[in-house]
Design an enzyme around this catalytic site. Structure first.
Site, mmCIF file in Angstrom:
data_model
loop_
_atom_site.group_PDB
_atom_site.id
_atom_site.type_symbol
_atom_site.label_atom_id
_atom_site.label_comp_id
_atom_site.label_asym_id
_atom_site.label_seq_id
_atom_site.Cartn_x
_atom_site.Cartn_y
_atom_site.Cartn_z
ATOM 1 N N GLN A 285 0.527 -11.081 -2.487
ATOM 2 C CA GLN A 285 -0.858 -10.665 -2.276
ATOM 3 C C GLN A 285 -1.487 -10.265 -3.609
ATOM 4 O OE1 GLN A 285 0.107 -7.555 0.670
ATOM 5 N NE2 GLN A 285 -1.177 -8.682 2.108
ATOM 6 N N LYS B 87 -12.096 -3.590 8.843
ATOM 7 C CA LYS B 87 -12.056 -4.449 7.658
ATOM 8 C C LYS B 87 -13.177 -5.473 7.681
ATOM 9 C CE LYS B 87 -8.555 -7.442 9.808
ATOM 10 N NZ LYS B 87 -7.356 -8.268 9.568
ATOM 11 N N HIS C 28 -8.482 -1.005 0.708
ATOM 12 C CA HIS C 28 -7.541 -2.103 0.456
ATOM 13 C C HIS C 28 -8.380 -3.358 0.213
ATOM 14 C CE1 HIS C 28 -4.229 0.098 2.802
ATOM 15 N NE2 HIS C 28 -5.335 0.724 3.165
ATOM 16 N N CYS D 264 0.797 -1.237 0.000
ATOM 17 C CA CYS D 264 0.000 0.000 0.000
ATOM 18 C C CYS D 264 0.824 1.280 0.000
ATOM 19 C CB CYS D 264 -1.028 -0.013 1.126
ATOM 20 S SG CYS D 264 -0.638 -0.980 2.562
ATOM 21 N N ARG E 35 7.641 -10.797 5.499
ATOM 22 C CA ARG E 35 7.482 -10.603 6.946
ATOM 23 C C ARG E 35 8.366 -11.629 7.651
ATOM 24 N NH1 ARG E 35 1.790 -9.192 7.102
ATOM 25 N NH2 ARG E 35 1.526 -7.687 5.403
ATOM 26 N N ASP F 173 -3.157 -7.878 -4.430
ATOM 27 C CA ASP F 173 -3.432 -6.610 -3.770
ATOM 28 C C ASP F 173 -4.038 -5.598 -4.735
ATOM 29 O OD1 ASP F 173 -3.414 -5.343 -1.375
ATOM 30 O OD2 ASP F 173 -1.239 -5.278 -1.165
ATOM 31 N N HIS G 74 -5.673 -1.300 -4.461
ATOM 32 C CA HIS G 74 -6.064 -0.156 -3.642
ATOM 33 C C HIS G 74 -6.923 0.766 -4.478
ATOM 34 C CE1 HIS G 74 -2.493 -1.807 -1.641
ATOM 35 N NE2 HIS G 74 -3.210 -1.551 -0.570
#
Length: 654
Positions: free
Chosen positions: A392, A480, A526, A345, A374, A394, A396
């Site tokens: 991910q 979320k 997100h 992000c 991570r 992902d 946005h």
């Protein structure tokens, strides 16, 4: 003053009771059968012992084995029963923590110089059942910090003393059952007699408080049930789960691997696994383009300052891989530091800022299959479900405040499309909100949080989703909606997620020019329908036991020549299939056809095309379907039409 209090039940009815009434008393007023099954009581949103007195007006829910909180109470109490049995059998041992988990419980134990052996678990189970039959009450007592400290100093248990240090005087409770006393906030079942079936599942190592520099304790996992029949059913489910374990099937089907030389938790996608993953990615990319998303690509690393701005460094710095210093030479700044990116992000925020934006440009939907990193502790790594490197799906969405609800609903529709296409039809949505008692862990003010939480709740209601609300489960930057999907074995997995964020646009000073010609802040959504490719593939493997939908299977056909004499015809068959985008292989091994069929079945190949003398002469193929057997003979043209229709059906029938 009145000695009466008003109790509101889940159906909205209100009853009056004397002060000091317990959940058990309330259950008895309804029916004796209900009272026998109540394990704990939810009082104004907090779970209490069913024997704990209620002294003021309250909304209550009586919790039984059919409620998740009831099962948690049962398994928490079982952890205490395990500790009692261990202390009886191994005097002088020390205890860490013993919480309930998704299925059962564990207790971390310091056995000193002794190493617990697996064969000892059965004796511990018998001791637990012996103690359970004594029907000892779980007695709660409030105790001062001084008394608690003195108790564990005398006992010589440094782990409990360390836990007490972090507690405030006036909030410490002990629980006692039989001869065992433990530091615990509860709640617990009324007495040990509720526990009828016990199974200790395995032993593992666990560092005290998750710190690899601290002592490694022995973690004992177990599960208990109120009926022996339920334990039997659960163990049968475990056996089926072992057969479906994605680590086992991933190796057998040659989908992915791990290498210690590459590093723990860093998956290597093998050719077949890559093909599977590519098909999933292309499936979602196609859906995203239709939904108005624009693809972007960002680097695997970012300047430390980027993550300080976003707040990720403050919240996840200790879980990130250590900063990478820029090479030291005359042309570089000595203070430059980079991190492997923990999230995509912040990068997407910087893409938004590459040019001025107008209200007419919004919503702007940026999508990336971005790999993030991570540092998970080695003891927490587990196949593809817990890794250190994951991709991910992902995206946005940057939108105006008046577009948030509409965009959120569109994302819900996309997630539902993905789940339906892949056979995940049983799920609930979890609305994850702030912990009202711990607001300092979140960034941003109450006003933006209230707006974001309201948008999510309204969107879920409008779509008619089955939801549960969980306080304290929000991301640090916003609330979320998590999709909790049940697989074929009834296990729940958190997959897709959607989050509303008013905070990152503020931190990055994102702007757009509104219709009033003034500058405004966009809102950021997100979203990740898969969650991560690694976790999604792991769950998919276990859900379908490796029998992927035909359109997704990396190897859709196996061409099996009966002998070497028919190799040329087998090659011709496969060439035509390949030209029709049907993937698979030819088994040219010098093996009998029965062995080739068995191996194709084990490898879960959807269709086997057997070619021999008759097939070569008639230019046909003999077809077998995985798990079903013979389908019949067809010409190659007919099989291609048959196959393409089956691919269409495997998508449209979901």
């Amino acid at each position: 003053m009145s000695n009466k209090i008003k109790i509101t039940l889940p159906d909205g009815s209100v009853k009056e009771f004397d002060k000091g009434v317990t959940g058990h008393d309330i259950a008895m007023s309804i029916s004796e059968g209900l009272a026998r099954n109540v394990l704990s009581t939810k009082v104004n949103g907090q779970v209490w012992d069913s024997t704990r007195p209620i002294n003021e007006d309250a909304h209550i829910q009586l919790l039984t084995w059919n409620d998740p909180e009831g099962q948690n109470t049962f398994w928490h109490s079982s952890a205490h029963l395990l500790a009692e049995a261990l202390e009886d059998m191994y005097p002088g041992i020390k205890f860490g923590i013993g919480p309930p988990i998704a299925n059962g419980f564990y207790y971390d134990v310091d056995f000193g110089d002794k190493e617990l052996q697996g064969e000892e678990l059965e004796k511990i189970e018998q001791k637990m059942l012996e103690l359970a039959r004594q029907k000892n009450e779980y007695k709660r007592s409030e105790i001062s910090k001084k008394e608690a400290t003195e108790y564990y100093q005398k006992k010589g248990d440094e782990y409990k003393l360390e836990l007490i240090e972090g507690l405030n005087d006036g909030e410490i409770t002990f629980y006692q059952q039989g001869n065992f006393t433990d530091l615990c906030r509860g709640p617990h079942i009324p007495h040990t007699g509720y526990i009828k079936a016990v199974k200790l599942l395995n032993i593992a190592g666990a560092y005290w408080r998750g710190d690899e520099k601290r002592k490694q304790l022995t973690r004992i996992y177990g599960i208990t049930f109120p009926k022996q029949k339920e334990l039997k059913e659960y163990l049968e489910l475990l056996e089926e789960a072992k057969k479906r374990d994605h680590r086992k099937l991933g190796k057998e089907m040659e989908l992915f691997a791990f290498s210690e030389k590459v590093g723990l938790g860093l998956p290597l996608w093998l050719p077949k696994g890559t093909m599977l993953r590519d098909r999933l990615e292309n499936f979602l990319k196609k859906a995203q383009v239709k939904a108005g998303y624009q693809p972007v690509i960002t680097p695997h690393i970012g300047n430390k300052e980027l993550y300080i701005t976003s707040g990720h460094y403050e919240k996840y710095g200790k879980d990130s891989f250590r900063p990478i210093a820029a090479p030291s030479d005359d042309d570089s700044k000595s203070d430059e530091e980079y991190l492997l990116k923990p999230m995509n992000c912040p990068h997407h925020c910087e893409i938004y800022k590459t040019k001025p934006r107008s209200y007419k440009d919004l919503p702007l939907r940026l999508a990336e299959f971005g790999t993030v990193y991570r540092y998970e502790q080695s003891g927490e790594l587990h196949g593809l479900t817990r890794v250190r490197s994951f991709t991910q799906d992902d995206a946005h969405i940057f939108c105006r405040p008046d577009q948030v609800k509409e965009e959120f609903i569109k994302v819900i529709d996309l997630v539902l499309f993905v789940f339906n296409s892949l056979g995940f039809e049983d799920f609930v949505t979890q609305v994850s909100l702030r912990d009202p008692d711990n607001r300092e862990k979140y960034i941003g003010g109450d006003e933006v949080w209230d707006k974001a939480e309201k948008s999510i709740i309204e969107a879920a209601e409008e779509k008619g989703l089955k939801t549960v609300i969980e306080l304290g489960e929000a991301a640090f930057y916003g609330p979320k909606l998590d999709f909790m999907v049940k697989d074929a074995l009834g296990r729940s997995w958190q997959l897709g997620t959607i989050q509303v964020d008013y905070n990152l646009p503020e931190r990055f000073k994102l702007e757009y020019v509104g219709a009033d010609n003034s500058k405004h802040r966009p809102v950021m959504i997100h979203r990740a329908p898969f969650g991560s490719m690694e976790r999604f593939v792991a769950v998919l493997i276990e859900h379908c036991a490796g029998n992927f939908p035909l359109w997704l299977s990396p190897e859709q056909v196996a061409v099996l020549p009966i002998s070497e004499k028919y190799a040329d015809y087998a090659n011709k068959v496969y060439s035509e299939l390949e030209a029709n985008d049907i993937t698979g292989f030819i088994d040219h091994r010098d093996e009998k056809i029965g062995r080739k069929i068995r191996d194709a079945e084990i490898n879960k190949i959807p269709y086997m095309l057997i070619v021999g003398e008759q097939e070569a002469a008639e230019e046909k193929v003999s077809i077998r379907k995985h798990g079903e057997g013979d389908v019949g003979n067809m010409s190659l043209e007919d099989f291609k039409s048959f196959f393409n229709q089956k691919v269409t059906d495997s998508i449209e029938n979901k």
